[in-house]
Design a protein around this motif. Sequence first.
Motif, PDB file in Angstrom:
ATOM      1  N   ILE A  44       8.020   7.455  -8.144  1.00 56.13           N
ATOM      2  CA  ILE A  44       8.264   8.776  -7.567  1.00 56.13           C
ATOM      3  C   ILE A  44       7.441   9.836  -8.293  1.00 56.13           C
ATOM      4  O   ILE A  44       6.822  10.693  -7.655  1.00 56.13           O
ATOM      5  N   SER A  45       7.406   9.796  -9.622  1.00 52.11           N
ATOM      6  CA  SER A  45       6.628  10.790 -10.388  1.00 52.11           C
ATOM      7  C   SER A  45       5.158  10.757 -10.003  1.00 52.11           C
ATOM      8  O   SER A  45       4.533  11.813  -9.831  1.00 52.11           O
ATOM      9  N   ALA A  76      13.326   7.603  -0.498  1.00 55.05           N
ATOM     10  CA  ALA A  76      13.620   6.331   0.173  1.00 55.05           C
ATOM     11  C   ALA A  76      12.336   5.528   0.395  1.00 55.05           C
ATOM     12  O   ALA A  76      12.313   4.311   0.165  1.00 55.05           O
ATOM     13  N   ARG A  77      11.268   6.200   0.824  1.00 53.45           N
ATOM     14  CA  ARG A  77       9.981   5.499   0.981  1.00 53.45           C
ATOM     15  C   ARG A  77       9.492   4.977  -0.369  1.00 53.45           C
ATOM     16  O   ARG A  77       8.917   3.887  -0.457  1.00 53.45           O
ATOM     17  N   VAL A  80      11.250   1.708  -1.227  1.00 51.20           N
ATOM     18  CA  VAL A  80      10.627   0.594  -0.491  1.00 51.20           C
ATOM     19  C   VAL A  80       9.296   0.224  -1.138  1.00 51.20           C
ATOM     20  O   VAL A  80       9.000  -0.958  -1.340  1.00 51.20           O
ATOM     21  N   SER A  81       8.497   1.217  -1.485  1.00 57.80           N
ATOM     22  CA  SER A  81       7.223   0.967  -2.147  1.00 57.80           C
ATOM     23  C   SER A  81       7.419   0.229  -3.466  1.00 57.80           C
ATOM     24  O   SER A  81       6.687  -0.721  -3.787  1.00 57.80           O
ATOM     25  N   ALA A  82       8.419   0.644  -4.240  1.00 54.64           N
ATOM     26  CA  ALA A  82       8.716  -0.021  -5.514  1.00 54.64           C
ATOM     27  C   ALA A  82       9.137  -1.470  -5.279  1.00 54.64           C
ATOM     28  O   ALA A  82       8.686  -2.375  -5.990  1.00 54.64           O
ATOM     29  N   ARG A 101       5.121  -0.882   6.893  1.00 55.14           N
ATOM     30  CA  ARG A 101       3.919  -0.030   6.842  1.00 55.14           C
ATOM     31  C   ARG A 101       3.790   0.757   5.530  1.00 55.14           C
ATOM     32  O   ARG A 101       2.738   1.320   5.255  1.00 55.14           O
ATOM     33  N   ILE A 102       4.828   0.806   4.736  1.00 55.31           N
ATOM     34  CA  ILE A 102       4.785   1.544   3.472  1.00 55.31           C
ATOM     35  C   ILE A 102       4.002   0.715   2.462  1.00 55.31           C
ATOM     36  O   ILE A 102       4.294  -0.467   2.276  1.00 55.31           O
ATOM     37  N   PRO A 103       3.005   1.314   1.808  1.00 49.01           N
ATOM     38  CA  PRO A 103       2.227   0.532   0.841  1.00 49.01           C
ATOM     39  C   PRO A 103       3.044   0.183  -0.399  1.00 49.01           C
ATOM     40  O   PRO A 103       3.947   0.909  -0.802  1.00 49.01           O
ATOM     41  N   ALA A 104       2.695  -0.944  -1.006  1.00 51.08           N
ATOM     42  CA  ALA A 104       3.357  -1.382  -2.234  1.00 51.08           C
ATOM     43  C   ALA A 104       2.933  -0.508  -3.394  1.00 51.08           C
ATOM     44  O   ALA A 104       1.765  -0.109  -3.504  1.00 51.08           O
TER      45      ALA A 104
END
Length: 108
Positions: A44-45, A76-77, A80-82, A101-104
């Motif tokens: 997030i940071s 929230a996105r 999912v990315s994490a 679709r959310i990148p890792a």
Amino acid sequence: MILLSPVPHKDGWQQGRDFASVAEWDRQVAEAGGAQFADLTMVISDGYRQLGAQTVDSYFSDARTHTNEAGAMFNARSVVSAFKGLPGNPLGAYLSSAGQRIPAAASR
């Protein structure tokens, strides 16, 4: 099992990292218990740094802790990315098409 470090405070992401001791404790507990650890604080940071302080400030509904709907969606996105950045993407099969679709996040 997956452990996540906390969401950073509004005033804790710009200078270094927020929740350093909590994140280290989470990492140690995950390792000792055979769980995976995702450093959500830094996912997030890093995202906040890309957006900039003015945008990030608009994501909070109070002086420090609680986000509004836009901030909650961003976080929230980020969760999912994490998850997607974990070795083997263990929750990938359970993600919606939007989640796919959310990148890792980059591994830390």
